[in-house]
Enzyme design. Structure first.
Site, PDB file in Angstrom:
ATOM      1  N   SER A  60       0.335  -1.099   0.127  1.00  0.00           N
ATOM      2  CA  SER A  60       0.538  -0.435  -0.140  1.00  0.00           C
ATOM      3  C   SER A  60       1.001   1.051  -0.259  1.00  0.00           C
ATOM      4  O   SER A  60       2.092   1.022  -0.118  1.00  0.00           O
ATOM      5  CB  SER A  60      -1.151   0.266   1.067  1.00  0.00           C
ATOM      6  OG  SER A  60      -0.574   0.524   2.464  1.00  0.00           O
ATOM      7  N   LYS A  61       0.076   2.791  -0.173  1.00  0.00           N
ATOM      8  CA  LYS A  61       0.473   3.307  -0.143  1.00  0.00           C
ATOM      9  C   LYS A  61       1.347   3.786   0.956  1.00  0.00           C
ATOM     10  O   LYS A  61       2.215   4.234   1.050  1.00  0.00           O
ATOM     11  CB  LYS A  61      -0.018   4.690  -0.215  1.00  0.00           C
ATOM     12  CG  LYS A  61       0.310   5.890  -0.110  1.00  0.00           C
ATOM     13  CD  LYS A  61      -0.707   6.349  -0.730  1.00  0.00           C
ATOM     14  CE  LYS A  61      -0.509   8.515  -0.515  1.00  0.00           C
ATOM     15  NZ  LYS A  61      -0.486   9.006   0.508  1.00  0.00           N
ATOM     16  N   ARG A  62       1.094   3.275   1.655  1.00  0.00           N
ATOM     17  CA  ARG A  62       1.743   3.639   3.570  1.00  0.00           C
ATOM     18  C   ARG A  62       2.030   2.826   4.136  1.00  0.00           C
ATOM     19  O   ARG A  62       3.830   3.030   4.083  1.00  0.00           O
ATOM     20  CB  ARG A  62       0.822   3.399   4.236  1.00  0.00           C
ATOM     21  CG  ARG A  62      -0.417   3.843   5.138  1.00  0.00           C
ATOM     22  CD  ARG A  62      -1.155   4.025   6.321  1.00  0.00           C
ATOM     23  NE  ARG A  62      -1.502   3.153   6.347  1.00  0.00           N
ATOM     24  CZ  ARG A  62      -2.995   2.929   5.473  1.00  0.00           C
ATOM     25  NH1 ARG A  62      -4.197   3.893   4.945  1.00  0.00           N
ATOM     26  NH2 ARG A  62      -3.849   1.393   5.618  1.00  0.00           N
ATOM     27  N   GLY A  69       5.054   1.998   1.065  1.00  0.00           N
ATOM     28  CA  GLY A  69       6.132   3.178   1.062  1.00  0.00           C
ATOM     29  C   GLY A  69       6.753   4.383   1.307  1.00  0.00           C
ATOM     30  O   GLY A  69       7.865   4.336   1.913  1.00  0.00           O
ATOM     31  N   GLU A  73      -0.743  17.148  -0.754  1.00  0.00           N
ATOM     32  CA  GLU A  73      -0.053  15.518  -0.085  1.00  0.00           C
ATOM     33  C   GLU A  73       0.397  15.249  -1.021  1.00  0.00           C
ATOM     34  O   GLU A  73       0.496  15.234  -2.575  1.00  0.00           O
ATOM     35  CB  GLU A  73      -1.258  14.362   0.344  1.00  0.00           C
ATOM     36  CG  GLU A  73       0.425  13.094   1.226  1.00  0.00           C
ATOM     37  CD  GLU A  73      -0.609  12.520   2.032  1.00  0.00           C
ATOM     38  OE1 GLU A  73       0.181  11.714   2.221  1.00  0.00           O
ATOM     39  OE2 GLU A  73      -1.749  12.570   1.281  1.00  0.00           O
TER      40      GLU A  73
END
Ligand code: GLU
Length: 511
Positions: free
Chosen positions: A264-266, A268, A287
């Site tokens: 997920s983006k998190r 990264g 963001e």
């Protein structure tokens, strides 16, 4: 006659393209090229509530950067357009009507509140509500209401949706090129909404109609779409398009580096690597999500790394160019299980591909950084330094840190290195270095002979101490390439200046 291979990448413009989506595009591209087929870019924007401005342009730019080219698509046109579903809106109604007419679909009038109430009612009994063959009779739709009532509601302009009518208790098999046959019972599947009274189709209807009318031969997409595949297979059947139904291949997920769950983006943000191809500035929150390109990854490294996340060539070969991948790609070697993202491997690929770039190209990446540091250096000199130092970097951004001493003299000296190397008598040895540089021809071998062989070895001095002190004087710390190569590169005058400065600054030390 075998069918022409036509594949599509069909993203929804709901944000930046996740690296998993990039891999899907890549596999489609490799498959198309290998089979002399067509690669289509279709934008699936039927869900206007999730539309994000800039996302479509981002997708096009990202794939272009990676060298994933299209034969038809929203940005280049083609014979099967338009390629953006919102531009195709008028054509979907007839297909919804065909399904209604032939009993494969029905009108449903349930309000959001009614559906919510139903869900709660089921929850209270510890059950989950699903709009399906077992519950549709309880709801307000053209199967439960009289024909007159249905007509009255339609005439009065009451909002409705069109739902697919799954036949009860039917085994539906999806032939998947990666997973083999996947069978599901229709009793478990919900009657998905296909079309809304505002004239907009949902993803499911638009996707099938478009794949059919665009003559798509293979659907290669992420595993998250496998649960929708039985509906898609049934839609082909319902429309009478079974003969030309595309073949399906559902790709394994990209997993977190630890291996549990989808990348997920998190992850990264947490682990400091990009999960998007390019930087993305969220238009709503402002963001910034970082991208591979801006981090200094080369497109060919990203392509190679992604190709091997979920596929292997069946050999030990790891470095594969786009052309190699096109030749060697095969669906049979796509794995069924998820592929763990490995950031160290990503860096390794980048390192390897940087080594393949010419010194000139590396220099071109480096020159803007030099400018930022206020350095004016001759191009040929920059090229030479890059050639000498590129093997030490994973990213072009590391060049300054690795090479700054080629461009400016140190202003301070590492105290730990002084303590370890700059022993009593060192100013005398350094003065000797200056003397040798001033007297022998400025050539590698001549200096080697005079300094290392005759002076250091001849006088039984400590080689490590003298040479590392010289390094300390020239670099400021005890890092860098072969010492005499470094001296030859920065030149006689500059070396002498630096050594003199170290003598003056560090001076003689006590026993
Ligand atoms: N629009 C879908 C997506 O965003 C496409 C799925 C498919 O390829 O059928 O992934």
């Amino acid at each position: 006659m075998t069918r022409k291979v036509r594949v599509r990448f069909a993203p929804s413009p709901t944000g930046p393209l996740h690296i998993g989506g990039v891999r899907t595009a890549l596999y489609n591209y490799l498959f198309a090229r290998q089979n002399g087929g067509d690669m289509i870019l279709r934008i699936e924007d039927t869900d206007q509530t999730r539309f994000v401005p800039g996302a479509e342009a981002y997708i096009i730019e990202a794939l272009d950067w990676l060298g994933i080219k299209f034969d038809e698509g929203v940005h280049i046109g083609g014979n099967y357009g338009p390629y953006r579903q919102s531009d195709r809106k008028p054509m979907y109604r007839q297909y919804a009507e065909q399904l209604l007419r032939e009993g494969w679909a029905y009108y449903a009038f349930d309000s959001a509140e009614a559906l919510d109430a139903k869900r709660k009612e089921y929850e209270a009994q510890k059950k989950t509500f699903q709009y399906d063959c077992n519950t549709r009779a309880e709801m307000e739709n053209s199967l439960s209401l009289s024909a007159e009532e249905v007509q009255r509601r339609l005439d009065s302009g009451a909002p409705y949706v069109v739902r697919f009518k799954f036949p009860a208790d039917t085994e539906i098999t999806v032939h998947d090129l990666i997973r083999g046959d996947v069978t599901m019972n229709s009793n478990l599947l919900d009657d998905k909404v296909l079309f809304k009274s505002d004239g907009m189709p949902t993803y499911h209807l638009a996707n099938i109609v478009d794949d059919h009318t665009m003559e798509v031969s293979h659907v290669i997409r992420g595993e998250e779409w496998l649960p929708s595949a039985p509906l898609h297979v049934m839609l082909y059947k319902a429309f009478g398009w079974e003969d030309t139904m595309p073949q399906f291949a559902h790709l394994p997920l990209l997993l977190k580096p630890e291996g549990n769950g989808k990348l997920s983006k998190r992850d990264g943000d947490r682990l400091g690597f990009p999960v998007f191809p390019l930087d993305w500035h969220d238009p709503k929150t402002g963001e910034l999500s970082s991208g591979y390109r801006e981090k200094g990854y080369l497109p060919e490294a990203v392509v190679n790394m992604l190709a091997l996340l979920g596929w292997n060539p069946g050999t030990e070969q790891e470095i594969l160019s786009m052309d190699d991948l096109i030749k060697q790609f095969n669906v049979a070697h796509i794995s069924k299980s998820g592929a763990k993202f490995n950031v160290e491997k990503a860096k390794w690929f980048n390192h390897e591909y940087l080594q393949m770039r010419s010194d000139e190209e590396i220099a071109a990446m480096f020159e803007p950084q030099l400018k930022e540091h206020g350095i004016e250096a001759k191009h040929d000199y920059v090229v030479k330094v890059c050639g000498m130092m590129k093997e030490r970097i994973n990213f072009p951004s590391e060049l300054w840190e690795q090479t700054s001493y080629f461009f400016e003299a140190p202003t301070e000296y590492d105290p730990a290195a002084i303590k370890k190397r700059w022993k009593p008598g060192m100013t005398t040895h350094m003065a000797k270095v200056i003397e040798i540089l001033n007297t022998v021809p400025f050539e590698y071998d001549a200096i080697h002979k005079a300094l290392l062989d005759e002076y250091i070895v001849g006088n039984q001095l400590n080689m490590g101490q003298v040479m590392n002190s010289l390094r300390l004087a020239v670099v400021g710390k005890t890092v860098g390439p072969d010492m005499l190569t470094l001296v030859m590169t920065i030149g006689k005058e500059e070396t002498i200046r630096r050594v003199q400065r170290a003598i003056d600054t560090i001076g003689e030390v006590a026993e």
